[in-house]
Design a protein around this motif. Structure first.
Motif, PDB file in Angstrom:
ATOM      1  N   PHE A   1      -5.575 -34.873 -11.684  1.00  0.00           N
ATOM      2  CA  PHE A   1      -4.924 -35.960 -10.951  1.00  0.00           C
ATOM      3  C   PHE A   1      -3.606 -36.338 -11.619  1.00  0.00           C
ATOM      4  O   PHE A   1      -2.580 -36.525 -10.955  1.00  0.00           O
ATOM      5  CB  PHE A   1      -5.848 -37.177 -10.882  1.00  0.00           C
ATOM      6  CG  PHE A   1      -5.294 -38.307 -10.058  1.00  0.00           C
ATOM      7  CD1 PHE A   1      -5.263 -38.228  -8.670  1.00  0.00           C
ATOM      8  CD2 PHE A   1      -4.799 -39.449 -10.665  1.00  0.00           C
ATOM      9  CE1 PHE A   1      -4.754 -39.264  -7.909  1.00  0.00           C
ATOM     10  CE2 PHE A   1      -4.277 -40.489  -9.911  1.00  0.00           C
ATOM     11  CZ  PHE A   1      -4.264 -40.389  -8.529  1.00  0.00           C
ATOM     12  N   VAL A   2      -3.626 -36.436 -12.944  1.00  0.00           N
ATOM     13  CA  VAL A   2      -2.396 -36.758 -13.691  1.00  0.00           C
ATOM     14  C   VAL A   2      -1.374 -35.643 -13.517  1.00  0.00           C
ATOM     15  O   VAL A   2      -0.179 -35.898 -13.311  1.00  0.00           O
ATOM     16  CB  VAL A   2      -2.716 -36.968 -15.187  1.00  0.00           C
ATOM     17  CG1 VAL A   2      -1.434 -37.182 -15.980  1.00  0.00           C
ATOM     18  CG2 VAL A   2      -3.659 -38.147 -15.360  1.00  0.00           C
ATOM     19  N   ILE A   3      -1.838 -34.402 -13.572  1.00  0.00           N
ATOM     20  CA  ILE A   3      -0.940 -33.262 -13.371  1.00  0.00           C
ATOM     21  C   ILE A   3      -0.347 -33.294 -11.962  1.00  0.00           C
ATOM     22  O   ILE A   3       0.838 -32.998 -11.764  1.00  0.00           O
ATOM     23  CB  ILE A   3      -1.689 -31.943 -13.631  1.00  0.00           C
ATOM     24  CG1 ILE A   3      -1.933 -31.782 -15.144  1.00  0.00           C
ATOM     25  CG2 ILE A   3      -0.919 -30.747 -13.080  1.00  0.00           C
ATOM     26  CD1 ILE A   3      -2.787 -30.590 -15.507  1.00  0.00           C
ATOM     27  N   GLY A   4      -1.145 -33.685 -10.977  1.00  0.00           N
ATOM     28  CA  GLY A   4      -0.648 -33.813  -9.610  1.00  0.00           C
ATOM     29  C   GLY A   4       0.434 -34.872  -9.494  1.00  0.00           C
ATOM     30  O   GLY A   4       1.433 -34.691  -8.785  1.00  0.00           O
ATOM     31  N   ILE A   5       0.260 -35.989 -10.195  1.00  0.00           N
ATOM     32  CA  ILE A   5       1.273 -37.050 -10.194  1.00  0.00           C
ATOM     33  C   ILE A   5       2.582 -36.541 -10.798  1.00  0.00           C
ATOM     34  O   ILE A   5       3.673 -36.743 -10.235  1.00  0.00           O
ATOM     35  CB  ILE A   5       0.761 -38.267 -10.981  1.00  0.00           C
ATOM     36  CG1 ILE A   5      -0.351 -38.963 -10.194  1.00  0.00           C
ATOM     37  CG2 ILE A   5       1.891 -39.246 -11.276  1.00  0.00           C
ATOM     38  CD1 ILE A   5      -1.010 -40.094 -10.950  1.00  0.00           C
ATOM     39  N   ILE A   6       2.478 -35.858 -11.931  1.00  0.00           N
ATOM     40  CA  ILE A   6       3.676 -35.325 -12.590  1.00  0.00           C
ATOM     41  C   ILE A   6       4.375 -34.305 -11.689  1.00  0.00           C
ATOM     42  O   ILE A   6       5.605 -34.336 -11.517  1.00  0.00           O
ATOM     43  CB  ILE A   6       3.294 -34.678 -13.933  1.00  0.00           C
ATOM     44  CG1 ILE A   6       2.767 -35.749 -14.900  1.00  0.00           C
ATOM     45  CG2 ILE A   6       4.487 -33.930 -14.541  1.00  0.00           C
ATOM     46  CD1 ILE A   6       2.155 -35.190 -16.161  1.00  0.00           C
ATOM     47  N   SER A   7       3.588 -33.425 -11.089  1.00  0.00           N
ATOM     48  CA  SER A   7       4.164 -32.381 -10.238  1.00  0.00           C
ATOM     49  C   SER A   7       4.809 -32.961  -8.999  1.00  0.00           C
ATOM     50  O   SER A   7       5.863 -32.504  -8.548  1.00  0.00           O
ATOM     51  CB  SER A   7       3.076 -31.377  -9.846  1.00  0.00           C
ATOM     52  OG  SER A   7       2.481 -30.798 -10.992  1.00  0.00           O
ATOM     53  N   GLY A   8       4.183 -34.015  -8.415  1.00  0.00           N
ATOM     54  CA  GLY A   8       4.767 -34.674  -7.256  1.00  0.00           C
ATOM     55  C   GLY A   8       6.100 -35.313  -7.583  1.00  0.00           C
ATOM     56  O   GLY A   8       7.052 -35.238  -6.803  1.00  0.00           O
ATOM     57  N   ALA A   9       6.185 -35.944  -8.757  1.00  0.00           N
ATOM     58  CA  ALA A   9       7.439 -36.581  -9.161  1.00  0.00           C
ATOM     59  C   ALA A   9       8.535 -35.540  -9.380  1.00  0.00           C
ATOM     60  O   ALA A   9       9.686 -35.732  -8.948  1.00  0.00           O
ATOM     61  CB  ALA A   9       7.216 -37.386 -10.449  1.00  0.00           C
ATOM     62  N   VAL A  10       8.178 -34.422 -10.027  1.00  0.00           N
ATOM     63  CA  VAL A  10       9.171 -33.370 -10.278  1.00  0.00           C
ATOM     64  C   VAL A  10       9.622 -32.739  -8.960  1.00  0.00           C
ATOM     65  O   VAL A  10      10.825 -32.536  -8.726  1.00  0.00           O
ATOM     66  CB  VAL A  10       8.592 -32.289 -11.218  1.00  0.00           C
ATOM     67  CG1 VAL A  10       9.561 -31.110 -11.343  1.00  0.00           C
ATOM     68  CG2 VAL A  10       8.303 -32.883 -12.592  1.00  0.00           C
ATOM     69  N   GLY A  11       8.673 -32.431  -8.090  1.00  0.00           N
ATOM     70  CA  GLY A  11       9.011 -31.821  -6.801  1.00  0.00           C
ATOM     71  C   GLY A  11       9.893 -32.714  -5.956  1.00  0.00           C
ATOM     72  O   GLY A  11      10.882 -32.261  -5.356  1.00  0.00           O
TER      73      GLY A  11
END
Length: 631
Positions: free
Chosen positions: A386-396
């Protein structure tokens, strides 16, 4: 629990919470006495926790929840007698009084939009499909077929106030047909034409005042406030009018007051307010697109978990109405895809078949914009995804912001299939920006999970230690199985979740007893053993059973599902009825739970754990996961 102890428990609770004058509302679910108190504090919580018979106290959603267990219905009955108040009279006020203003607004948005969000999503997919077709076959836009489907795709948005009338009337407990009548007047073609003429400069007066140019098709706040106003008007006229004429004149008087008031005051002010908020967000996204991308791409799913995501819907719709486009959903799409990417990453990394199966299923569902299985079944379960998804969403979303991205079609359920909604012939870079951001949102979680794992890698790759642990566990299970025991089989099909990972401290702490939880894949709940039904919650969301050997089990379908008042549930048994292992107890529409933003994870608790010698989970007995209870 004996009757005198139940009476004493109810009496002590009432004393410690400040007496009946401090109780604004009371109800109960399968395990909790749920109170809305006028005043409460931490000291009160500690005092109530010390009462014998109270398992725990939870303060949540404006409620003071006292966890009691299977005897809560009896305690509630005694409590109601002591407070000497009619719960029915208070319940009608609960919706409007519970929680602070912000909590009530979000709860209202959720209740209003959740039932028809899939309709808006379907319409958005039709629009997206038409966009794709028009790119490969430009002349299709001139055909009658294209034009009919185009009208179909816009219909739910044009007549959005009517959808709102239906759901808001149920939320505010007012007459649905009167609400539809009033909101239909706002979107009637004749009125829209009048407002457009007024906007073009023609002098049109209504009740002595100039008619506003506000058009109510596709609007949210005016329609919502109109239904809220009807609630009070209906109550007033029902009290004032004689019974012989109230059924006719209540809707008549309510509508002829509410609709003009909306047209003259509520509508122009609320529409202007929504447009100001939308303009403010648009200014942020135009001036600092990277910041807007990081905030929305990174934090959107947290908004969803907090339940405040419905509050942004009017802003998005106002953007589409005012500008014909919106940046919010462009970034939101990437945030959603990032959580799908995280579930995909778990599938690619995991070695356990059950983890791979659940994560693959969640990934496939996420393709259609339905992310609850990915979030609750995989990403939050292991936390790290979930944390990785948040980081990836912000970067994308950050990368996408450099392309000047916009969503040109309202998207009910943003996801991979709705990326096309960000295409415009005048701004082709928008599509490529969102596509690039979406690609990052899928690929980056896969890379990060491969590097950092998803939270269970150590268990899967410890080699000899893992084998030794499994052997020791298997030996313990065999030893337990050879002693007098009761097997509690899973009552639902789905993925087994350790009880300490249930996102509700009452269950995860073990306060209710030991057990397991299940993330269900189908809505059939069956008996886990031979025994008797001892409890069927009035709201149908929970069932208590006692085995022939005396093991007491509570099956609590979903979390906080008591608030749905039984709507998604169908019960097939009643208290006192004998049942056999595998017999159908109840059915639940899981899609309805997910659409209403309720978690479907189902705790299965041995509530008399303290009376038993041992309760242990096993997955080696006959190759089926179960609870073995030593009696």
């Amino acid at each position: 629990m004996k009757a005198d102890k139940i009476h004493e428990l109810a009496k002590r609770i009432l004393e410690e919470i400040g007496g009946s004058e401090n109780v604004a509302n009371s109800t109960h679910c399968a395990t909790r006495l749920r109170l809305v108190l006028k005043e409460e504090d931490d000291a009160m919580v500690e005092k109530v926790k010390q009462i014998p018979g109270v398992i725990d106290v939870v303060r949540k959603g404006g409620q003071f929840q006292i966890v009691i267990g299977n005897t809560v219905d009896k305690v509630y009955g005694q409590f109601e007698e002591m407070t000497d108040k009619s719960n029915d009279a208070r319940h009608s006020e609960e919706t409007s009084q519970e929680g602070n203003v912000f909590t009530r607004i979000i709860a209202t948005m959720s209740a209003v939009f959740a039932p028809f969000v899939y309709v808006l999503a379907a319409a958005g997919m039709i629009q997206g499909s038409l966009i794709i077709l028009s790119q490969f076959w430009p002349n299709i836009v001139e055909t009658g077929t294209y034009q009919v489907f185009d009208v179909m795709s816009w219909a739910p948005f044009v007549f959005l106030p009517i959808f709102i009338a239906i759901t808001a009337s149920k939320h505010f407990k007012t007459n649905t047909y009167t609400a539809v009548f009033a909101n239909a007047a706002l979107v009637a073609p004749g009125f829209t034409e009048l407002a457009q003429r007024a906007g073009a400069g023609e002098a049109i007066t209504f009740l002595g005042s100039p008619l506003s140019e506000t058009v109510y098709t596709s609007t949210v706040i005016p329609a919502l406030l109109l239904v809220w106003l009807l609630r009070y008007l209906e109550r007033f006229f029902e009290r004032m009018l004689p019974d012989a004429v109230t059924r006719l004149f209540t809707p008549l008087f309510s509508v002829i007051i509410a609709v003009p008031l909306t047209i003259l005051v509520i509508g122009p002010i609320s529409s202007a307010g929504a447009n100001v908020v939308a303009t403010g967000y648009t200014a942020l996204s135009e001036s600092f697109p990277a910041l807007a991308g990081i905030i929305i791409g990174g934090l959107w799913q947290i908004f969803v978990l907090m339940g405040i995501h419905w509050g942004i819907t009017p802003v998005i719709l106002a953007n589409h109405e005012q500008y014909g486009m919106d940046t919010f959903q462009a970034y939101q799409t990437i945030a959603v895809i990032a959580q799908v990417g995280a579930a995909l990453a778990v599938f690619l990394k995991a070695k356990k078949q059950d983890v791979r199966s659940v994560s693959l299923s969640a990934t496939i569902t996420g393709i259609f914009g339905i992310t609850e299985p990915a979030i609750y079944g995989v990403n939050l379960r292991y936390k790290k995804p979930f944390v990785i998804g948040i980081i990836s969403g912000a970067v994308g979303a950050l990368v996408a912001s450099f392309f000047g991205v916009y969503s040109y079609v309202y998207t009910g359920l943003p996801g991979p299939l709705t990326v096309i909604n960000n295409y415009s012939p005048e701004n082709p870079g928008s599509f490529w920006g969102v596509l690039t951001g979406a690609a990052i949102a899928i690929v980056l979680p896969v890379i990060l999970v491969q590097i950092f794992g998803y939270g269970e890698d150590a268990v899967e790759t410890t080699g000899v230690e893992e084998t030794d642990t499994r052997d020791a566990k298997a030996s313990q299970e065999v030893e337990l199985a050879e002693q007098p025991h009761v097997t509690v089989y899973p009552p639902l099909q789905g993925t087994i979740v350790p009880m300490d990972e249930v996102p509700d401290p009452v269950f995860s702490s073990g306060a209710m007893g030991k057990g397991i939880a299940i993330e269900p894949t189908e809505g059939r709940v069956v008996a886990p053993f031979n025994g008797e039904v001892t409890l069927v919650a009035e709201t149908k969301h929970a069932i208590g059973l006692t085995s022939d050997e005396g093991v007491e089990v509570l099956i609590h379908v979903g979390l906080e599902t008591v608030e749905l008042n039984g709507k998604p549930f169908t019960v097939h048994v009643k208290a006192g009825e004998k049942v056999s292992k595998g017999e159908l107890l109840l059915e639940v529409d899981l899609d309805q739970l997910k659409a209403a933003n309720y978690q479907t994870i189902t705790p299965v608790v041995v509530t008399n754990t303290h009376e038993l010698r041992e309760v242990a989970a096993t997955e080696s007995l006959e190759d089926e996961y179960a609870l073995l209870v030593k009696i």
